[in-house]
Design an enzyme around this catalytic site. Structure first.
Site, short mmCIF file in Angstrom:
data_model
loop_
_atom_site.label_atom_id
_atom_site.label_comp_id
_atom_site.label_asym_id
_atom_site.label_seq_id
_atom_site.Cartn_x
_atom_site.Cartn_y
_atom_site.Cartn_z
N HIS A 1 0.85 -1.20 0.00
CA HIS A 1 0.00 0.00 0.00
C HIS A 1 0.88 1.25 0.00
O HIS A 1 1.30 1.75 1.05
CB HIS A 1 -0.92 0.00 1.22
CG HIS A 1 -1.99 1.06 1.15
ND1 HIS A 1 -3.32 0.81 1.37
CD2 HIS A 1 -1.92 2.38 0.87
CE1 HIS A 1 -4.02 1.92 1.23
NE2 HIS A 1 -3.18 2.90 0.93
N HIS B 1 1.30 4.89 -2.53
CA HIS B 1 0.86 5.67 -3.70
C HIS B 1 2.08 6.34 -4.35
O HIS B 1 2.79 7.08 -3.68
CB HIS B 1 -0.13 6.75 -3.27
CG HIS B 1 -1.39 6.20 -2.67
ND1 HIS B 1 -2.56 6.06 -3.38
CD2 HIS B 1 -1.65 5.72 -1.42
CE1 HIS B 1 -3.49 5.54 -2.60
NE2 HIS B 1 -2.97 5.32 -1.40
N ASP C 1 -6.06 3.29 -9.35
CA ASP C 1 -7.26 3.46 -8.53
C ASP C 1 -8.21 4.52 -9.09
O ASP C 1 -7.80 5.45 -9.78
CB ASP C 1 -6.90 3.76 -7.07
CG ASP C 1 -6.29 5.13 -6.87
OD1 ASP C 1 -5.72 5.69 -7.84
OD2 ASP C 1 -6.38 5.66 -5.74
N GLY D 1 -9.32 8.02 -2.45
CA GLY D 1 -10.06 9.25 -2.16
C GLY D 1 -10.81 9.19 -0.85
O GLY D 1 -10.75 8.21 -0.11
N HIS E 1 -9.71 1.05 -1.00
CA HIS E 1 -9.57 1.61 0.35
C HIS E 1 -10.95 1.54 1.01
O HIS E 1 -11.97 1.82 0.36
CB HIS E 1 -9.20 3.09 0.29
CG HIS E 1 -7.80 3.39 -0.11
ND1 HIS E 1 -7.24 2.94 -1.26
CD2 HIS E 1 -6.85 4.15 0.50
CE1 HIS E 1 -5.99 3.39 -1.35
NE2 HIS E 1 -5.73 4.14 -0.29
N GLU F 1 -11.28 3.56 6.66
CA GLU F 1 -10.26 4.51 7.12
C GLU F 1 -10.99 5.71 7.73
O GLU F 1 -10.95 5.93 8.93
CB GLU F 1 -9.38 4.94 5.95
CG GLU F 1 -8.29 5.94 6.31
CD GLU F 1 -7.58 6.50 5.08
OE1 GLU F 1 -8.12 6.40 3.96
OE2 GLU F 1 -6.49 7.08 5.25
N ASP G 1 1.68 4.05 2.80
CA ASP G 1 0.62 4.87 2.21
C ASP G 1 1.21 5.98 1.33
O ASP G 1 1.34 5.80 0.13
CB ASP G 1 -0.30 5.45 3.29
CG ASP G 1 -1.70 5.75 2.76
OD1 ASP G 1 -1.96 5.47 1.56
OD2 ASP G 1 -2.55 6.25 3.52
ZN LIG Z 1 -3.84 4.89 0.48
#
Ligand SMILES: [Zn+2]
Length: 355
Positions: free
Chosen positions: A29, A31, A160, A193, A220, A223, A301
């Protein structure tokens, strides 16, 4: 495992830190657009003649920091605006690969948001955040992936859908990932997002299309929204892995579903702390997730923007969550099982982790 008590923090010994550094690792995970270091942003700024004073009036910071979401977004979108050509994507990927290689990360599934590079014509005043073509985008990722492999880091791509800007009726990202021109090593469709106000269920048909096309489903969820969001990601989107998912503990029947189906959670402690999913690492649910029998691994992340790296997250795992080296090794093997790594990478890493 033996969970740490909430207040315990046992410093990792130098020998254990070396052993942890030497452990072959995976990152599931992370980005790409959130991974840029200050050095990468500076290099792309100079290459493209951009003006950083709009976000950093006093010059580049030592490390990125932000005061609330609007401040974070301003810096993040400045970073996005620096992707002007294939070489910029290749540089960002290779810079990240250099960081991963130093930590002995052998395989990484990196998320990239195609929509904000060349698919988006609808945000704000209609100006794309960066102005790449499909060819630029694919060529840049392919070159970055080749450079990463030369450093010993194999890369799989997750593309994504940004749920808070791409509406379900657009189907732009899914058209792209199921089309004929995609980057090499594409393994899954994600859903990123802001969750609040942007539920997963309306994207169900798109994830079905991606799964039918042979891609994984790694949205995702759980969260910024609670257990219902995680359940929807599993039941509506066919997720086998969830980005975050830490709020699943709010519903014991959901925990049963996750354990029963072997759903894997990609947990990102520093991100959770900085985005106020938890207010203190002592309150982080990671030990409880493990105690409940949920499969999981630790991730960064947005390592550039959050000024973290995988070793930092794994040290948190040791010092705050009480993970032993044996448990770290088992967690990497479990991450490998939950990954979409090709067979040759899987066989090689599995053999390395078994020794
Ligand atoms: Zn993420």
């Amino acid at each position: 495992m033996v969970p740490s008590s909430p207040d315990s923090q046992t410093p990792l010994s130098p020998a254990d830190r070396v052993a942890l550094l030497e452990l072959p690792k995976l990152e599931l995970h992370c980005h790409l657009e959130g991974s840029m270091s200050v050095g990468t942003v500076r290099a792309l700024t100079e290459r493209n003649g951009a003006d950083p004073r709009q976000v950093w009036p006093n010059g580049f910071p030592e490390a990125f920091s932000f005061d609330g979401f609007p401040d974070f977004a301003a810096q993040y979108f400045y970073g996005l605006s620096l992707f002007k050509g294939a070489a910029d994507l290749a540089t960002a990927t290779d810079d990240l690969a250099a960081v991963l290689a130093r930590q002995n990360v052998r395989y990484a599934e990196l998320t990239t948001t195609a929509y904000t590079h060349f698919l988006d014509r609808s945000i704000g005043d209609g100006t794309p955040r960066s102005a790449l073509t499909v060819e630029d985008y694919c060529e840049g990722l392919n070159e970055g992936r080749r450079l990463a492999a030369a450093r010993g880091v194999e890369i799989g791509w997750v593309i994504d859908i940004p749920r808070d800007i791409e509406t379900p009726d657009q189907e732009i990202t899914v058209d792209f990932v199921t089309g004929s021109r995609v980057p090499d090593g594409l393994v899954a469709l994600g859903l990123g997002g802001y969750e609040v106000g942007f539920p997963a269920a309306p994207y169900a048909d798109q994830f079905q299309r991606a799964i039918a096309h042979g891609l994984g489903s790694v949205p995702h969820a759980g969260e910024t929204e609670g257990a219902d969001s995680v359940r929807s990601a599993i039941e509506d989107l066919g997720a086998t892995r969830i980005g975050h998912g830490v709020r699943c503990l709010e519903d014991p029947t959901l925990v049963d579903l996750i354990v029963g189906r072997g759903i894997f959670l990609e947990v990102c402690p520093t991100s959770n702390l900085l985005l106020h999913v938890v207010e203190d690492l002592a309150d982080h649910p990671f030990p409880s997730l493990r105690e409940a029998g949920i499969r999981t691994c630790l991730n960064t992340d947005d390592p550039g923007w959050f000024a973290t790296d995988l070793m930092t997250e794994l040290v948190i795992g040791s010092e705050r969550f009480g993970l032993t080296l044996g448990e770290h090794r088992a967690m990497q093997l479990d991450a490998l099982a939950a990954s979409f790594a090709p067979d040759d990478v899987r066989a090689r890493l599995s053999a390395e982790l078994a020794t």
